[in-house]
Design an enzyme around this catalytic site. Structure first.
Site, PDB file in Angstrom:
ATOM      1  N   CYS A 149      43.631  69.029  22.416  1.00  0.00           N
ATOM      2  CA  CYS A 149      42.767  70.068  21.872  1.00  0.00           C
ATOM      3  C   CYS A 149      42.633  71.189  22.904  1.00  0.00           C
ATOM      4  O   CYS A 149      42.924  70.989  24.088  1.00  0.00           O
ATOM      5  CB  CYS A 149      41.395  69.499  21.499  1.00  0.00           C
ATOM      6  SG  CYS A 149      40.588  68.609  22.836  1.00  0.00           S
ATOM      7  N   ASN A 213      50.452  62.929  18.939  1.00  0.00           N
ATOM      8  CA  ASN A 213      49.550  63.667  18.073  1.00  0.00           C
ATOM      9  C   ASN A 213      50.397  64.521  17.131  1.00  0.00           C
ATOM     10  O   ASN A 213      51.628  64.517  17.212  1.00  0.00           O
ATOM     11  CB  ASN A 213      48.603  64.535  18.903  1.00  0.00           C
ATOM     12  CG  ASN A 213      47.269  64.757  18.223  1.00  0.00           C
ATOM     13  OD1 ASN A 213      47.204  64.840  16.999  1.00  0.00           O
ATOM     14  ND2 ASN A 213      46.207  64.854  19.003  1.00  0.00           N
ATOM     15  N   THR A 214      49.765  65.258  16.260  1.00  0.00           N
ATOM     16  CA  THR A 214      50.498  66.143  15.360  1.00  0.00           C
ATOM     17  C   THR A 214      51.220  67.234  16.146  1.00  0.00           C
ATOM     18  O   THR A 214      50.873  67.551  17.275  1.00  0.00           O
ATOM     19  CB  THR A 214      49.544  66.814  14.362  1.00  0.00           C
ATOM     20  OG1 THR A 214      48.530  67.519  15.102  1.00  0.00           O
ATOM     21  CG2 THR A 214      48.885  65.788  13.448  1.00  0.00           C
ATOM     22  N   GLY A 270      52.910  58.342  14.220  1.00  0.00           N
ATOM     23  CA  GLY A 270      53.599  59.512  13.690  1.00  0.00           C
ATOM     24  C   GLY A 270      54.485  59.153  12.516  1.00  0.00           C
ATOM     25  O   GLY A 270      55.577  58.618  12.697  1.00  0.00           O
ATOM     26  N   GLY A 271      54.013  59.403  11.318  1.00  0.00           N
ATOM     27  CA  GLY A 271      54.846  59.247  10.131  1.00  0.00           C
ATOM     28  C   GLY A 271      55.131  57.834   9.690  1.00  0.00           C
ATOM     29  O   GLY A 271      56.083  57.596   8.929  1.00  0.00           O
ATOM     30  N   THR A 293      48.624  59.421   8.038  1.00  0.00           N
ATOM     31  CA  THR A 293      48.761  60.230   6.837  1.00  0.00           C
ATOM     32  C   THR A 293      49.030  59.392   5.593  1.00  0.00           C
ATOM     33  O   THR A 293      48.593  59.750   4.494  1.00  0.00           O
ATOM     34  CB  THR A 293      49.878  61.274   7.041  1.00  0.00           C
ATOM     35  OG1 THR A 293      49.542  62.090   8.170  1.00  0.00           O
ATOM     36  CG2 THR A 293      50.046  62.168   5.823  1.00  0.00           C
TER      37      THR A 293
END
Length: 330
Positions: A149, A213-214, A270-271, A293
């Site tokens: 962040c 992270n994204t 991740g994914g 997600t």
């Protein structure tokens, strides 16, 4: 029917328990599957579909020192292979979190990995200190430090993009927590050398790493000829980023194996949609995984992935998930 060369075994016989290597028993999980921060709120939402105790750990939505309303709407956009989100770390603040959300998770027997963030290193430390003082801290198995962040004290540069800034945050969080509390640094893929960032975090006291992270993305609404989310850019998650996560975990795990980094547990994220996806990250060095997600369209995804992972391991003859960690590195 089994043949003489068949190495498969019943999925129920596969040992899923994993040890993330911190203080004895503190991060020993019944299975390697967790939620991913920000994708399952703070417990009650998923508990309607399955008992949160079934997970290796429940990872909370990132919490900051003060309440935050987040960014303006629209905040999310669908892409052909994932999702763009620009929520802006909306949340109740750490005081309300420990009184309400952490209390609920503790009452329901969840093993909790609390995700924290801050606009400055000092704010990270204050959030960690408030968490440590909570009456429900016994349910906390560790703290995931979301350094992906912006650093408001440094013109908005993301902490995780700078080794020095990353190390300072980890040092301050380490000092604010009891020495036996595992702290996991969550790393961004949007860097030139993720091994360099991982090294800085581990040297500063991180017990392990969450990757990734994204990654920063953008979607344009062609009917309005404007960015589709109010924040213009957002974090891309979902199937599109899994190969990036696999690459990042492989790079860091390889550096550990070669002695360029101290050994530490890696949580792959991740994914992940299936047990096969989870096994891919485990094969390149992740000890545990997070499902994020996928829960938006399938709230049962975390427990389904857990069961599918056992089947994938059994099909390949693995007696334990631990035996598959890093199998693709040799």
């Amino acid at each position: 029917m089994s043949t003489a060369t068949d190495t498969s075994r019943p999925a129920a016989d596969v040992e899923l328990r994993v040890d993330l290597g911190a203080a004895p028993g503190r991060l020993t999980l019944d299975n390697p599957v967790m939620t991913a921060s920000g994708c399952a709120a703070n417990g009650p939402e998923l508990h309607r579909f399955f008992d949160v105790r079934e997970l290796g750990a429940f990872v909370t939505k990132t919490v900051m020192r003060e309440p935050r309303s987040g960014r303006g709407t629209p905040r999310m956009a669908e892409t052909p292979s994932g999702m763009l989100n620009s929520i802006g770390l909306q949340g109740p603040g750490i005081a309300a979190f420990v009184d309400t959300d952490l209390a609920w998770l503790a009452a329901h027997g969840a093993r909790v990995l609390v995700s924290i963030a801050g606009g400055t290193g000092t704010e990270f430390a204050e959030v960690a200190a408030t968490l440590a003082a909570s009456e429900h801290v016994d349910s906390v198995i560790g703290v995931e430090v979301n350094i992906s962040c912006p650093n408001v004290a440094n013109r908005g540069q993301v902490f995780a993009c700078d080794p020095g800034a990353s190390a300072r945050v980890m040092t301050l969080v380490r000092e604010a927590l009891p020495r036996d509390t595992p702290i996991i640094a969550k790393l961004s893929p949007d860097v030139t050398d993720i091994v360099d960032i991982a090294s800085a975090c581990l040297k500063a006291g991180a017990s392990g790493l969450t990757m990734i992270n994204t990654t920063l993305g953008m979607v344009v609404d062609l009917d309005r000829m404007r960015p589709q989310v109010a924040g213009v850019t957002g974090g891309l998650s979902g199937p599109a980023v899994r190969p990036i996560a696999v690459r990042a975990v492989w790079q860091v795990a390889s550096a550990m194996r070669e002695g360029r980094l101290p050994p530490a547990p890696i949580i792959g994220v991740g994914g992940i949609r299936t047990g096969r996806d989870a096994l891919e990250l485990i094969a390149v060095g992740a000890t545990a995984v997070q499902v994020g997600t996928a829960t938006f369209n399938d709230p049962m995804a975390p427990v389904r992935v857990r069961d599918e992972l056992a089947e994938e391991l059994a099909r390949r003859g693995y007696a334990s998930v631990r035996n598959a960690v890093g199998a693709a590195l040799t």
